[in-house]
Motif scaffolding. Sequence first.
Motif, PDB file in Angstrom:
ATOM      1  N   MET A 162      22.988  36.402  39.773  1.00  0.00           N
ATOM      2  CA  MET A 162      24.238  36.000  40.409  1.00  0.00           C
ATOM      3  C   MET A 162      24.077  36.176  41.911  1.00  0.00           C
ATOM      4  O   MET A 162      23.560  37.187  42.376  1.00  0.00           O
ATOM      5  CB  MET A 162      25.432  36.834  39.938  1.00  0.00           C
ATOM      6  CG  MET A 162      26.734  36.446  40.652  1.00  0.00           C
ATOM      7  SD  MET A 162      28.146  37.466  40.205  1.00  0.00           S
ATOM      8  CE  MET A 162      28.540  36.760  38.625  1.00  0.00           C
TER       9      MET A 162
ATOM     10  N   ALA B  22      34.226  31.231  42.060  1.00  0.00           N
ATOM     11  CA  ALA B  22      33.160  31.627  41.133  1.00  0.00           C
ATOM     12  C   ALA B  22      32.749  30.360  40.393  1.00  0.00           C
ATOM     13  O   ALA B  22      33.600  29.663  39.836  1.00  0.00           O
ATOM     14  CB  ALA B  22      33.643  32.694  40.172  1.00  0.00           C
TER      15      ALA B  22
ATOM     16  N   CYS C  84      29.219  33.731  43.259  1.00  0.00           N
ATOM     17  CA  CYS C  84      30.521  34.376  43.426  1.00  0.00           C
ATOM     18  C   CYS C  84      30.770  34.506  44.928  1.00  0.00           C
ATOM     19  O   CYS C  84      30.043  35.213  45.621  1.00  0.00           O
ATOM     20  CB  CYS C  84      30.520  35.740  42.748  1.00  0.00           C
ATOM     21  SG  CYS C  84      32.120  36.540  42.764  1.00  0.00           S
TER      22      CYS C  84
ATOM     23  N   ILE D  89      37.627  37.757  44.843  1.00  0.00           N
ATOM     24  CA  ILE D  89      36.842  36.571  44.502  1.00  0.00           C
ATOM     25  C   ILE D  89      37.649  35.345  44.905  1.00  0.00           C
ATOM     26  O   ILE D  89      38.790  35.170  44.479  1.00  0.00           O
ATOM     27  CB  ILE D  89      36.513  36.535  43.001  1.00  0.00           C
ATOM     28  CG1 ILE D  89      35.621  37.729  42.629  1.00  0.00           C
ATOM     29  CG2 ILE D  89      35.841  35.209  42.628  1.00  0.00           C
ATOM     30  CD1 ILE D  89      35.386  37.887  41.147  1.00  0.00           C
TER      31      ILE D  89
ATOM     32  N   LEU E 224      25.947  36.661  45.421  1.00  0.00           N
ATOM     33  CA  LEU E 224      27.203  37.116  46.018  1.00  0.00           C
ATOM     34  C   LEU E 224      27.153  36.816  47.510  1.00  0.00           C
ATOM     35  O   LEU E 224      26.179  37.162  48.181  1.00  0.00           O
ATOM     36  CB  LEU E 224      27.381  38.624  45.819  1.00  0.00           C
ATOM     37  CG  LEU E 224      27.384  39.129  44.381  1.00  0.00           C
ATOM     38  CD1 LEU E 224      27.326  40.647  44.368  1.00  0.00           C
ATOM     39  CD2 LEU E 224      28.614  38.640  43.652  1.00  0.00           C
TER      40      LEU E 224
END
Length: 97
Positions: free
Chosen positions: A18, A90, A74, A87, A20
């Motif tokens: 993922m 996403a 994200c 957030i 970020l």
Amino acid sequence: MEKTATYDFVVNDEDEVMLLLYAGDTMPENPKVVLDVENNSAELIRNENETIVLDAVPADIFDSLADADKLLVCELSNTEKEEDSKIVYAYEAEIED
């Protein structure tokens, strides 16, 4: 528009990656990630007007992405206190290399 991002990668126990980073200026639309293993970098194409350069991507992240066809992304709000971040977006970005 192209800009360099402050970002981090997180890899879970299933070797899923993922990304970020702080939220972009516009909404993601048909996002793609273009990997450049030779230069240890990648580009996140958020939409037709916004591309984010990810410099100094660690080799182990490329290893984890080798068999993946999508990258989880994200995007977080950029707040003064990290714990206040929320957030904003996403989504999954198609991986191209």
